[in-house]
Structure formats: structure tokens, C-alpha cells
Enzyme design. Structure first.
Site, PDB file in Angstrom:
ATOM      1  N   ASP A 420       0.873  -1.158   0.000  1.00 17.92           N
ATOM      2  CA  ASP A 420       0.000   0.000   0.000  1.00 17.92           C
ATOM      3  C   ASP A 420       0.921   1.222   0.000  1.00 17.92           C
ATOM      4  OD1 ASP A 420      -2.181   1.673   0.473  1.00 17.92           O
ATOM      5  OD2 ASP A 420      -1.759   1.648   2.619  1.00 17.92           O
ATOM      6  N   ASP A 824      -1.511  -0.729   5.870  1.00 13.48           N
ATOM      7  CA  ASP A 824      -1.800  -0.262   7.219  1.00 13.48           C
ATOM      8  C   ASP A 824      -3.264   0.072   7.438  1.00 13.48           C
ATOM      9  OD1 ASP A 824      -1.851   1.992   5.605  1.00 13.48           O
ATOM     10  OD2 ASP A 824      -1.450   3.290   7.310  1.00 13.48           O
ATOM     11  N   ASP A 828      -6.663  -2.196   3.181  1.00 13.43           N
ATOM     12  CA  ASP A 828      -5.676  -3.196   2.795  1.00 13.43           C
ATOM     13  C   ASP A 828      -6.012  -4.582   3.330  1.00 13.43           C
ATOM     14  OD1 ASP A 828      -4.084  -1.154   1.645  1.00 13.43           O
ATOM     15  OD2 ASP A 828      -3.398  -0.616   3.657  1.00 13.43           O
TER      16      ASP A 828
END
Lengths: 1120, 354
Positions: A420, A824, A828
């Protein structure tokens, strides 16, 4: 607004459904009895413990026997209990299973006891519950948490934890605001504001009895809640939303007290519903191990069949002799039946029995103890990963976390990392960098300087550099057109948000420190920026905000707020200004804002701003566009009616509100745009470089714009200038197909080109979410895969959470490459769960990703030591341990097998049954576990210095079929040496079974331990103690067994140790057994060295050189 | 193998401990630094260098070859006389039906054999009987005993596992029970050199530990060998088990199907070409299963009996090691490699490979 923050609402839509009356939960305020009269709602007692003293035994056993290996164990133990098959005595046959079961049960019991203890503590906490008073009026009485019921009215004081999910009724603040910290729930430490409804605020709690709350059924979505409140005697239903509920596990802060009514209790609270454990994953190595286990099973069956067949032949040829042969004595003369045989049922039955007995005797061919060893080793490895100071993040004070315990070794085989961007590569600590106001660009860094302290009263905790020219313009701009616009711009920044200022006294009594609390870091940055330029947000209640405008406090009424949502990609507020005008301020992503901006007002301005936006995003800044409109009284009233209607609607409230917002957010006047820097986390470029060198592909999946993504790509060295970029960025199905085809031809061209010249042109694929939708829709995944796999870097921008998982799946389905996803945020989660290894960053965006992850850590750069060092070690250690366990048990079984050939195929073992049982449990278990936890093939520094060494895991160098076959051949040779050297030496001698058995026991234990010792790479005192100690322990065990007078082999070891032949044979067996392994190892390491081997040699001979070498410091110490 | 201790000490980043930071440190979750938790325990990292490989092979070879020679010489020193008598002791008219011969108790089983001493034999001379194809390690057989009963007179009833020789037909426990005791060897030998009787010392032929701890001094045979099928010797019910040394020897079951058991010792030196007359009673039935019976007279050395195998093993292993030492030396000269040379790393050898 960054999509990443609000992505959670997109995929967790459980509560987004509109609330119908039929499946609503009805809560009668202050009347718990009637509330749960019809439907049993869960009480507030929580139970995380699995067992009670009564159910422990059956449930724990049931769970343990879910493992196939244990069932195998059990079947063998049961078989052994049949009198015809009794190979081992009762005790010896049950011992291994009992040992394993007891160890696991004790572990489980201890864990459960701790859970019980914490449950008791949790359930026994006190909360003030409103109890209908007898006459004198109701009172709040302390009640244990477990007795709190749905419908109870509770009073919580500051810093107290909330015992259940409650709808707020009143708070100490006159405006009904309450601040909660959700640290325990999602790890976010900033304060969140929650409101009590105006309608209930002023009513004393005991008079609310009779009010009814209808709310949705319990669900896991912590960010959603829909309900309505019906007061007694009123037909109007007051809408309740996520801002009116406080959740169990949160703490009340900065609010003296709050009163609320429990709507969900105990296991139905959102916190408990989210408490699901980490998903079960299986490591790659373990899957491969099953293949070898099958081979071993096949070998086992062959051995058993061979023994059974040979025994059949033997019985057939000796059939006539069995009756009189003293050692057989077929007939049982005591039997009443005159022809009765003793324990003999004909050749056919005998063959079946022998087969089953052979399975019992050779059972450890399948190394059951390996499963327990692996668990212990993983525990040990996890311990070291958690304790590694280099995986500790100082800024968030978090250690590394191992949430899944069974995929440690997968960390050593990763080939593809999906990352990410926001919060993972970047810090998600936003910093206001520049603005474009009224078509003028204020991005010149040279002009920027920290705010002069001087006479300022308010000091926000985030300092922002200000542009001196801009400051001057605001202060002295007066009534110029430009000055007014600029002020409006900053007023918009100060008003159009959901930030709550928390004011505390600073060191200087004249100054106040403001802590801007809010859910979005972008907003914090914007509000701080506004404050730096003199528009200080100092107070927020549910109805108004107070802004210190250039030293003068002004009160603005907040008339309405349209929250950010991912469809509109913007938010707006409607503000009643002190001069009675009504303003609409809107901020949002440029794509959505330019659609609602009235371009006819000033088209030059729009163009200039667009240009600035482009340059900001190519600097890697996150951009927001700000617009406004003054509302006429008529417009405002029309809106207000629609707004009130929509917000009290029961059906489709979300859609209605969106409609209202879309209706008012139009014809905006463009004020300007802001550029916020999302700072890279420490060491990200270096980490990505290391990963690339290690042969790991890094894919970045982000919700950001293409330009932002590319610029971040450059700044973290993911993209380099020499890369050829393939961009797929299409708005229609057809153009997408076409650009995909183009991409393929391009890839082909470069690939054919690269075979000619050695220098290969690196390729980067940049693709956006829309194109991905088209590609996944039209089954062109295969082509995308072709392109993606040929590229060194893949950057996906504008992707939705589920698409992230789709991309991971694209790779996972088509290759055997190990995938790792790191992120995080809540967006995700799907990707983390899809990938083979999921890593959560415990950072700014809450704990959802961490909760779903297998491992969690504080910084992206820890990925390098995690994979390159720990992953490498874990894989190497686990791979070797599995092979060694196969070898170790096979050697023992082969040795038993050779002896069986000399006992008339009757499965006698010269080795005592206790030694057979203890072999894999005590004699040889500890060294392999210790070595698998402690041995290191290479030091940390070498592994970090040469990331290419990571390739060993990717190519499965430490565990493969070839190694398995080699070690099995070694096993056969060693068993031959162990068996035949003593056999031939003792042929035609007085040697008794027990003595020879002891010799064999000791030789096999010494041999397998020396084999292990030969493969140990680093000897520290623990390794020495384990290996040599294990041999000594075996010797002691054998001596103890031989000191029991009723054992047939009494005193054998002492007797045989007194003979020279015993020692001569022990030495001969050890040396003869080890020669092939030693010679092969010496040959392989010198003449066909692996990279690991060369690195080991370098480590040994260049260590002293490197210590003083500065280059090492630079390349190993990644932390800044 | 070339070892030197090297703790991988790496920039002591974990150790930030200053007394001043005490309060702050109490809150931190930073793992405590120790060499153990950071996996940096001092360790020795042996590497198989050519020097080590060649020396190991060479040293093993140099140690093994002499041991091999010595044990081979020792084995050669042992004088062993083996006489198979089971065939020869069957009267000529019964060779077709040996089973009938051995089962018929009215046929006298006496038999005389003459042994020629091939080489001087120093006393003590060990007298063994050797049985071939007798599976004393057969599962049915080895399990058929009860050791508790042998030690303790009060446990005479403990006959579990003794099937099928557990009790008499009327249910009385057999002491010693089980197939092993039941099948006790019962051939006897009397030796003479010319007219001189050679006394066979049958004292202390069993293990001292067995006599003292395994077989009880106050346990006497009872109901022994009175079933319908006689397996072997009978025991004198007036002699305690701890003194029944033939039984004790027999009950140390052999590991392999061809085995010897000590019968006694002769404390007389025998000269080359001495003729030894053995009067034996050929009672034990090995005809039923095609087993062989042999009488063995043998001297002994520190390595046991006459068995060349150990010597050959040491010679072969030692020879192989010396060969490998030379082979590796040669290989190291033909294809030398500088250890720890980073040019051999795969990515340095094929720079474009990645």
C-alpha cells in the site's frame, strides 16, 4: 481527501443497508427487562476463554485430534492394544501420544486460565447503572459489568472505559459533545467526537424511560451505526448515526460525564465481534513437506509389505516345523480345544497381523514429533523476531508482532511484495506545503519560514512554514479582491472539516497550545495551516465553531455538514457567518471538484489552478481543491428542508443525504487548491532498493492519482529514469483492450531486444483502477498477467480495496511465487488476507490491517531485516529441520528393518521398547529444535550486505526433492553401517539381544547427532550443550533402563561397555557411517559452492577486515 | 574445523540505557538488548577448508589402519575348534528319521566325538555350544517370559506373557514359566585328553548381575517341564534359580539366529595335535526345525572370539580415508578455488543473469 482513509466504509458495508423495522433491534431505554423480554439479547458478560473445567478435557482432546497426525498416532496406539498385535507394552505404546497431548493440553490450559482471569477481571469491573429508585427517584448504582443489560442507562465518568456499546443521551457538555479515545478498538490515539442528541440532552435520564431505540442488528462495522430514537409521547423519530454511539473498549476523555443507553452488550458489541483471530494459513514448506511425507508413507508401506510377504514365505517353508520348534511352539496344550493353537491363525491371518505389527514398529517413519518440533521452533523464531531491537519502532513504540505462528518460514521465500502507499511507504503525517490561491502559486520553498512566535496566543502542535508574501497579503490585503479571496480560502480551510481543537495551557501562561484532533491527517494539516496564517480554529461544538480570525474571535454556526464519502469524493459545510450570510464551503479531490465548479466565472483561474495541481502532484503532493458559494436565503431554506427530511428518513438515508449534498454542491466558485506532502517513511527508498536487489518484485497499489503515485514512485526509488513506462489508463473497455495489446507487443519487443544485448531495459507498468475493472470484467486477466510479470515494477493507482485483493490473486493463481502484502489501513485488509503473507503496519490508520495480518510492525523498512534476515534464517532452519527429522527417523526405521530380516520376520526389536519410544522424543529431539531455533547460516550483516543471498529461499535451495533423496540415501547407508558392522562382528558369538540393542541404540543416536553436528554452522554454547548433552542423556537413559532388574536386558549396557569390541564397533560405525556425508559435504562446499557457502567463507575471513570498513555501516544500518 | 570465535557484534543500537532516561524507558516497549535475543551469541563457525578435510581423512586413516592390523592379529591368535555333531550323533539306521530318534527316549543319546587341537591353546579355554537357525529372537519366543517371577518367590503366580508355557494342565503356575525356560538346552559334554579327564568349570558362566539381582536365591523351580511336550532340560527343584547357571545363560536370549552359549571353561593348556575325546549326550531336539548343533572350544582375546571382521572393517575404513585424503588433495590441486572470493558469487559470475 485521500481515498485511503475512507475506504473502510466502502468494503465494510454491513451497516450501510437501510434499516427496516422488521429486523431492527428494539431497545427500551431504562427498561432492560422489557427490552430482552421477547428476544434474548446477549448479556454483558464476555467470555474469551474456550473451556470450562468440565468441558476442558473433551473439548481440548477434540480440538487436538483435528490434526491428522494425532489421529495416526491414536490409530497406532489402539492397534497396539489388540492382543495379537501387542508390539509394545501398554505404557510404551501410549507414551508418545500421551506426551504430546499432555504438553499441548498444559499449554492450552495455561492460556485458557489466563483468559479466564482476564475475563473475570473484565466482567467484575464496575459501572454506574441507573436503577429505578424506590420512591425517591432513580439513582446510579455501581454494578458489575457482567450484570449490565441491553436497555440499561449508564453513567460514565472521564477516563472510564465503556462497558458496552451505548447510544449517548446526555453529557456534561451543554452541547452534548463527548470525546472518546478508541485506542483499544482501532489503535487510533486521537480523540473522536460523539454527540448526544439535542432532544435527550436536557431530559433527566430517569424521565427518558419509555423511549424506544430501534437499531440495526449487531455487526462488525465499527464505523457504521443506524438507528432512530422515539421519545415517549412523540411520534417523531430522531435519527441516530455513528456519531451518536460510543463503543465498548473506548475511553471517555475530556468530558466530565456522559449518560448513555446500552444497545449492544457482551459478545454482540462491535469490539467483541471484531475480535476474530488471525486467519489460518499454511506455510509453503509445510505443503511441500506433505509430498515427502507421502513418499515416506509409501516407503513405510513397502517395508511393511515386504516384511509381511517374507514372513508368509518363511511360515510356508517352515510350516511343518512350527509345532515342535522350541522357539515357536505352535500348539497350545492347555487349550480346551485339542487342536488349539497358541496365537496362530493360519498363514493368511499371520501375514495381515505381521503387516499391522510392522506398521506399529516402523511407525516413526512418519515423524510425528516433527509437528510438535515445528511448533516449538516457530515459537522460538517468533520470540527472536519479536525481541529483535531492529524491528522495534521507536516513534510508535511498537514491537514486531507475530500474529500467525505457522508461516514464519514463508518469509524466506517471498518473490512479490504488494505494498500500500499511504501510511506504508509514506508516514501519513501530512504537512501543508503549498497552495494555489486565486490562480497564484505559492509554492516557492525559499520564501517559506517558520511562523514567528512573537505575540501569538495560539500555538498549534503542528508547526507549519508560512509563505511571507501570503502572510503579508492576508494582513495587509485589506479589501482588495485578492486579499478577500485569500482570506476566504483560509476560512474555508478552517471551517470545512471535522477537526476538534483541544486546548491546553502551554509553558507560557499567555499562550495556549492547541491539539487538533481529528480522524483525517489531511484535515489536521489543513487546519494547522489555516491557523498558521491566522485563522485559528479554537472551539467546536455540534452547533458552532469559533475561529480566531487574525486575533479576533468569531462565531460561525455550523448549519449542515455533508461528510466525505468515496462516491462524491468531497465534503461540504454550510456555515452561518457572523454577518448573517450563509456560505457553502466544499473541498474535495480535483476530479470531483472540477465537475461542480462553475468554469464560466473565471476560466483562466481554472486553467491556472489545474496547471498548479498538475505540478503539485508531480512533486508527490496530495492535492485538494477548495470551492465556495454564498447561499441565498431561499436556497438555504430549500436545502434545510431537504436535509432534515433526508437525515430523519428511515429508508435510504445515505442515498437521500448524498442527493441533498449533490444538489447543493454545484456552481461553485473556485478558491484555490492545496498541496499536502505525505512524507516518505524513514528508509523507504533504501528498503525498496534492497528488496529489488534481493530479487523481490515490488508492486505498489494505491488509491492515489496516477501523477501522485508516479511521483511517489520516483521519490522512493521504485521507478528510475532509465525505466520504460507502460501506462494503461483507459476510460473505456475498447481503449483498455487496445492499450493492453500495445503493452504486450511492447513487452515482446523489449524482451526480444534484451536477448540480443546484455543490458536489459527495465520496464514499469502503471495501471489505474478503471482499467483494472475493464480487464477483470472482460477476462483479459491472462494478458495483464503476461505484461505484469515481464515488468520490474508495477504501480496500480486509483484502486479500490477489493481490486487490491484481485491483483494479489492474479499473481497467486498463476504462479507459485510467494506473495506478501503489506499495508496499514482498513482498505488493505482484503489484500493482506489474500496474500500468502500479510503484514500490517501498526501506524496511523488504525488497527484493522494489523488485526487481519500475520505479522505486524511499525515501519515499512523493517521489511528488509524481516525478509532478508529473519525470513532467510527461518526458512533455512525450518527446511533443514524437516529434512533432518525425516532422515533421523528413517535411519532408525531402516536399522530396525535390517534386524527384522534376521528374526524370522517377526518384528522383534533388539532395542528396548522404551528406547524406541524415547528415540524421537528425548534422545534426538532437543538438538534439532535448538539448532532450528539458533543456527544461522550467515550473519545479519552479510545477509543485508548481499541481498541477493535471499535467492536461496526463493529457489527453494534448502528444501527440495533432490535434497530429500540425498538425505534418504544417506539414511539408508548409515542404517546399513549401524546394523551390519556389529552384526558381522558379533555373528556366531554369545552376544545377547539386549547388549546388541544397546549398541545399536547408542550408535544410531550418536550417528544422527554427529550428522546434525556436521551440518551446524554456528556453534555456541547452547548448541554444544544440546548436541553433546543429548548423547549423554541417551547414555544415561539406556543405563537407567538397564538398571531395572525386571527388564529382560538388565545390566546389559554395563556388561557390554566392559568389552573392547563394543567401543571398537561404536567408533567404526560412527566413522564408516559419516564418511559419505562428510566427503560429499566437503566436495560440494569446495567444488560446487552455493552463494551461501561463499558468503560464509567471506564472513569468516573478511570479518576482521569489515569491522573497520565504513562501507558496511552504510549498507547495513538502514535506520536513520 | 578451522574455528575461531567471532561474536557478531553489530553497532550496539539496542543499548541506549542511560540513567537519565530512566522514566522514559519504563514506558518503552523496546525489547531489552542481550546477545541472546539478538542472536549474537559468540559462536564458532567451522568451515571445511581443504586443509581440514585432508587432515581429517588422513588422521582417521592413520588411526584406523593400525587398529585394524592389531585387531586382525588378535583375531588370528584365537584358536577355535568347531565340531558339528547333530548329524554325526544320529545312529546310522536313523538318519532318515532323525525326529523319531530324538523323540524316542528309549534310544540312548550318548555319542563320542574326537577333536584334534590344531594349535596350542592357552587356558582358559571356553566351551560353547552353538545353535544354528534357532530363532531365540523370534517374537513369540523372546516375549514368553516373566522376569518378576524369577526374582521373587511370592510372585510365582505372575505368569503373564508366558503363554503357551504358562501353567500346568491343572492350572498351577510354572516356575520358571515361558517358552525360553521351557526350551532350555540339555546336551551335556564330558571332555578327556587321552585318559586324563578335563574338568569343565561351570561356575560363573552366567552374568554376576543376573545371579545376584535377576534370579532369586529363594526361588525354586516348580511344575517345570511336566507338560505333554518336553522342550528341553529339566531343572532340579531343590536348587534355587540363582544357582541354575545354565538356565541363566540360556535366558539371556541371543540377538541372532546363529548363536553360541557358554557351557563352561577348561583351565588346562592344550597342545597342538592333542586329541580331545568328548562324550556327549545328544538330547536337544534341533531336528524338528533343521537346526544345527556345534561344540566350540575357543580361546579368547580382548576383542572376544575369532572374528576377522572387525579388523577388516578398520583396515577398509582406514584405507578408504587415506585414499580420500589423497583424492581430495589431488582434486584441490587440479581445481583450486580461493575461499571467500566474491567473484564466485553467482551474480558476479553472470552479471546479466538477474
Amino acid at each position: 481527501m485521500a481515498e485511503d482513509h475512507h475506504g473502510s466504509s466502502r468494503h465494510m458495508s454491513a451497516s450501510q443497508k437501510d434499516l427496516g423495522d422488521e429486523d431492527a433491534r428494539v431497545v427500551r431505554v431504562g427498561d432492560a427487562e422489557r427490552t430482552s423480554e421477547r428476544l434474548e439479547y446477549a448479556g454483558n458478560a464476555v467470555r474469551t476463554a474456550k473451556y470450562s473445567p468440565l468441558t476442558f478435557l473433551p473439548r481440548n482432546l477434540f480440538e487436538q485430534f483435528h490434526r491428522l497426525a494425532y489421529v495416526y498416532f491414536l490409530v497406532i496406539a489402539v492397534l497396539n492394544q489388540l492382543p495379537q498385535l501387542a508390539v509394545f507394552g501398554r505404557g510404551a505404546s501410549v507414551m508418545p501420544l500421551a506426551f504430546v497431548l499432555i504438553v499441548t493440553a498444559v499449554k492450552d490450559a495455561y492460556e485458557d486460565w489466563r483468559r479466564h482471569r482476564s475475563d473475570r477481571a473484565e466482567n467484575g469491573r464496575l459501572a454506574a447503572v441507573l436503577s429505578p429508585g424506590e420512591g425517591a427517584g432513580a439513582q446510579f448504582r455501581p454494578t458489575e459489568w457482567k450484570h449490565v443489560r441491553v436497555g440499561d442507562v449508564l453513567r460514565i465518568v472521564s477516563n472510564e472505559s465503556l462497558p458496552a456499546d451505548m447510544v449517548l443521551l446526555a453529557t456534561s457538555e451543554p452541547t452534548g459533545v463527548a470525546y472518546v479515545q478508541t485506542l483499544n478498538l482501532d489503535g487510533e490515539s486521537n480523540l473522536k467526537t460523539r454527540y448526544a442528541k439535542q432532544e435527550t440532552l436536557s431530559t433527566p435520564p430517569d424521565q427518558l424511560t419509555g423511549a424506544v431505540i430501534r437499531c440495526e442488528r449487531p455487526n462488525r462495522n465499527v464505523y457504521g451505526f443506524q438507528a432512530n430514537l422515539e421519545l415517549e409521547g412523540e411520534s417523531r423519530r430522531i435519527p441516530l448515526g455513528p456519531s451518536n454511539i460510543v463503543l465498548r473498549g473506548c475511553e471517555l476523555k475530556n468530558t466530565a460525564w456522559a449518560v448513555g443507553v446500552v444497545v449492544y452488550a457482551g459478545r454482540e458489541t462491535k469490539a467483541m465481534l471484531n475480535n476474530a483471530g488471525a486467519p489460518k494459513k499454511r506455510s509453503r514448506l509445510e505443503t511441500h513437506m506433505n509430498r515427502e511425507t507421502l513418499f515416506l508413507s509409501a516407503i513405510l508401506v513397502v517395508l511393511c509389505a515386504l516384511v509381511a510377504a517374507l514372513s508368509g514365505v518363511w511360515l510356508r517353508t517352515h510350516e511343518e516345523e512350527l509345532e515342535l520348534a522350541q522357539f515357536f511352539h505352535k500348539r497350545d496344550y492347555l487349550s480346551k480345544d485339542k487342536d488349539g493353537n497358541y496365537n496362530y491363525y493360519g498363514i493368511a491371518a499371520q501375514i495381515v497381523f505381521i503387516f499391522l505389527m510392522a506398521v506399529i514398529v516402523f511407525q516413526i517413519m512418519i515423524p510425528i514429533s516433527l509437528y510438535i518440533s515445528m511448533e516449538l521452533v516457530r515459537l522460538g523464531q517468533a520470540y527472536f523476531m519479536i525481541r529483535d531491537t531492529r524491528l522495534y519502532d521507536e516513534s510508535s513504540n511498537t514491537r514486531f508482532q507475530c500474529r500467525a505462528l505457522n508461516i514464519n518460514e514463508d518469509l524466506g521465500q517471498v518473490k512479490c511484495v504488494f505494498s500500500d502507499k499511504t501510511g506504508t511507504l509514506t508516514q501519513n503525517k501530512m504537512e501543508f506545503r503549498c497552495a494555489s490561491i486565486d490562480g497564484i502559486d505559492y509554492s516557492d520553498i525559499t520564501r517559506q519560514q517558520p511562523v514567528a512566535e512573537g505575540d501569538r496566543i495560539w500555538a498549534p502542535n503542528i508547526s507549519v512554514n508560512t509563505d511571507s508574501e501570503l502572510v503579508k497579503l492576508i494582513r495587509d490585503g485589506g479589501d482588495t479582491y485578492q486579499g478577500r479571496h485569500t482570506r476566504e480560502f483560509f476560512l474555508a480551510l478552517a471551517t470545512c472539516n471535522t477537526i476538534v481543537p483541544m486546548i491546553t495551557d502551554g509553558a507560557d501562561p499567555k499562550k495556549k497550545v492547541i491539539d487538533y484532533q481529528g480522524e483525517s491527517p489531511d484535515e489536521q494539516a489543513l487546519v494547522s495551516a489555516a491557523a498558521a496564517y491566522g485563522f485559528v480554529l479554537v472551539e467546536r461544538t455540534s452547533g458552532h465553531i469559533v475561529i480566531d480570525v487574525l486575533g479576533e474571535k468569531q462565531r460561525y454556526e455550523v448549519l449542515g455538514l455533508h461528510e466525505f464519502d468515496s462516491d462524491r469524493k468531497r465534503m461540504s459545510v454550510i456555515i452561518g457567518c457572523p454577518d448573517k450570510t450563509v456560505m457553502l464551503f466544499v473541498k474535495g479531490a480535483d476530479s470531483s471538484m472540477f465537475g461542480v465548479i462553475d468554469k464560466t466565472i473565471n476560466s483562466d483561474l481554472v486553467q491556472a489552478t489545474e496547471k498548479h495541481l498538475h505540478s503539485y502532484s508531480s512533486l508527490g503532493l496530495r492535492t485538494l481543491v477548495i470551492g465556495m458559494r454564498e447561499l441565498s436565503q431561499a436556497e438555504f431554506q430549500e436545502w434545510q428542508m431537504a436535509y432534515e427530511k433526508a437525515s430523519t428518513a428511515l429508508l435510504g438515508r445515505g442515498n437521500l443525504l448524498r442527493g441533498v449534498a449533490a444538489n447543493i454542491e454545484r456552481n461553485l466558485r473556485l478558491l484555490g487548491a492545496s498541496g499536502i506532502e505525505d512524507k516518505l517513511q524513514d528508509g523507504v527508498p533504501e528498503a525498496i532498493e534492497k528488496l529489488r536487489q534481493a530479487g523481490i518484485k515490488v508492486w505498489v497499489l494505491t488509491g492515489d492519482k496516477q501523477e501522485t503515485a508516479i511521483s511517489i514512485g520516483y521519490s522512493c526509488k521504485l521507478l528510475t529514469r532509465e525505466m520504460t513506462q507502460i501506462v494503461i489508463n483507459s476510460h473505456s473497455r475498447d481503449s483498455c483492450t487496445k492499450s493492453l495489446d500495445d503493452a504486450i507487443s511492447m513487452v515482446d519487443k523489449f524482451q526480444s531486444f534484451s536477448t540480443d544485448s546484455q543490458a536489459r531495459v527495465p520496464l514499469a507498468l502503471i495501471i489505474d483502477g478503471n482499467s483494472l475493472v475493464y480487464i477483470f470484467d472482460t477476462d483479459r486477466e491472462e494478458k495483464l498477467f503476461e505484461v505484469a510479470i515481464a515488468c520490474d515494477v508495477v504501480l496500480c493507482c486509483r484502486v479500490a480495496p477489493l481490486q487490491k485483493a484481485g491483483i494479489v490473486d492474479l499473481i497467486k493463481k498463476r504462479t507459485s511465487d510467494m506473495t506478501l502484502a503489506i499495508g496499514d489501513g482498513a482498505n488493505d485488509v482484503s489484500m493482506i488476507q489474500m496474500a500468502d503473507v500479510g503484514i500490517g503496519i501498526s501506524g496511523q490508520e488504525g488497527r484493522q490491517a494489523v488485526m487481519a495480518s500475520d505479522f505486524a510492525m511499525g515501519q515499512f523498512r523493517f521489511l528488509v531485516p524481516l525478509l532478508l534476515v529473519h525470513g532467510h534464517w527461518n526458512y533455512q532452519r525450518m527446511g533443514y529441520m524437516i529434512l533432518y527429522n525425516f532422515y533421523r527417523n528413517a535411519t532408525f526405521v531402516f536399522m530396525l528393518f535390517w534386524y527384522v530380516l534376521y528374526t524370522g520376520f517377526t518384528l522383534t526389536t533388539a532395542i528396548t521398547e522404551w528406547s524406541s519410544v524415547l528415540y524421537s522424543v528425548i534422545y534426538t529431539a532437543v538438538p534439532t529444535i535448538v539448532v532450528a531455533i539458533l543456527d544461522k547460516d550467515l550473519g545479519r550483516r552479510t545477509l543485508l550486505k548481499y541481498p541477493q543471498l535471499y535467492g536461496a529461499g526463493q529457489c527453494e535451495e534448502n528444501y527440495n526433492l533432490r535434497l530429500f533423496i540425498f538425505i534418504m540415501m544417506d539414511s539408508v547407508w548409515q542404517s546399513l553401517a549401524i546394523f551390519f558392522i556389529p552384526y558381522l562382528a558379533y555373528r556366531k558369538s554369545v552376544i545377547d539381544g539386549a547388549s546388541l540393542g544397546d549398541l545399536w541404540t547408542l550408535s544410531v543416536v550418536i550417528l544422527v547427532n554427529i550428522h546434525l553436528a556436521m551440518d551446524v554452522i554456528r556453534w555456541n554454547w547452547i548448541t554444544h550443550a544440546a548436541i553433546w548433552g543429548s548423547i549423554v542423556a541417551t547414555w544415561i537413559c539406556v543405563m537407567i533402563i538397564d538398571s531395572i532388574p525386571i527388564m529382560p536386558g538388565f545390566w546389559a549396557i554395563y556388561k557390554v561397555m566392559g568389552t573392547g569390541l563394543f567401543w571398537a564397533l561404536l567408533l567404526a560405525v560412527t566413522v564408516a557411517g559419516m564418511i559419505p556425508h562428510f566427503a560429499a559435504k566437503a566436495f560440494k562446499e569446495y567444488f560446487t559452492p552455493s552463494d551461501i557457502q561463499i558468503a560464509r567463507e567471506m564472513e569468516k575471513w573478511q570479518d576482521t577486515h569489515d569491522v573497520t570498513h565504513p562501507e558496511v555501516q552504510m549498507s547495513t544500518v538502514v535506520r536513520v | 574445523m578451522n574455528s575461531h570465535a567471532a561474536g557478531t557484534s553489530n553497532g550496539g543500537s539496542g543499548d541506549a540505557g542511560g540513567a537519565g532516561a530512566g522514566a522514559a524507558r519504563r514506558n518503552t516497549r523496546m525489547p531489552k538488548y542481550s546477545k541472546f535475543t539478538q542472536q549474537e551469541l559468540p559462536a564458532c563457525k567451522p568451515i571445511l577448508t581443504p586443509k581440514w578435510v585432508v587432515s581429517v581423512f588422513f588422521i582417521v586413516g592413520v588411526i584406523f589402519v593400525p587398529i585394524g592390523v592389531v585387531s586382525l592379529l588378535a583375531a588370528r591368535d584365537v584358536v577355535e575348534i568347531i565340531d558339528r555333531y547333530d548329524e554325526a550323533c544320529v545312529p546310522g539306521n536313523m538318519t532318515e528319521n532323525k525326529l523319531a530318534y530324538i523323540q524316542n527316549s528309549s534310544i540312548p543319546k550318548d555319542c563320542t566325538r574326537t577333536l584334534m587341537v590344531t594349535k596350542d591353546m592357552k587356558q582358559p579355554i571356553f566351551v560353547y555350544y552353538q545353535l544354528d537357525n534357532f530363532y531365540q529372537n523370534h517374537r513369540r519366543y523372546v516375549k514368553s517370559r516373566n522376569d518378576a517371577q524369577l526374582r521373587d518367590p511370592s510372585k510365582a503366580n505372575k505368569t503373564s506373557a508366558c503363554e503357551p508355557e504358562k501353567t500346568t494342565a491343572d492350572g498351577k503356575p510354572i516356575v520358571p514359566c515361558g517358552l525360553i525356560a521351557w526350551s532350555l538346552f540339555n546336551d551335556t559334554y564330558i571332555f578327556a585328553r587321552g585318559n586324563e579327564n578335563l574338568t569343565v568349570d561351570k561356575k560363573h558362566i552366567s552374568w554376576k548381575s543376573d545371579r545376584e539381582h535377576k534370579f532369586g536365591k529363594d526361588v525354586y523351580p516348580s511344575n517345570f517341564q511336566n507338560g505333554s511336550l518336553i522342550g528341553g532340560a529339566k531343572l532340579d527343584p531343590n536348587i534355587s534359580l540363582s544357582e541354575q547357571e545354565d538356565l541363566i545363560v540360556w535366558m539371556r536370549t541371543a540377538a541372532l539366529p546363529t548363536f553360541r552359549k557358554l557351557y563352561g571353561r577348561i583351565y588346562v593348556d592344550l597342545k597342538e595335535n592333542d586329541n580331545i575325546t568328548v562324550r556327549l549326550s545328544n538330547n536337544y531336539n534341533t531336528y524338528s526345525f533343521g537346526g544345527k548343533k556345534k561344540l566350540v572350544l575357543s580361546t579368547a582375546t580382548w576383542l572376544g572370539g575369532k572374528n576377522d571382521f572387525l579388523g577388516y572393517t578398520y583396515l577398509i575404513v582406514g584405507g578408504l580415508c587415506i585414499f580420500l585424503a589423497f583424492a581430495f588433495t589431488l582434486l584441490y590441486f587440479i581445481k583450486p578455488r580461493k575461499l571467500g572470493d566474491h567473484n564466485y558469487l553467482s551474480w558476479n559470475r553472470h552479471p546479466a543473469g538477474r
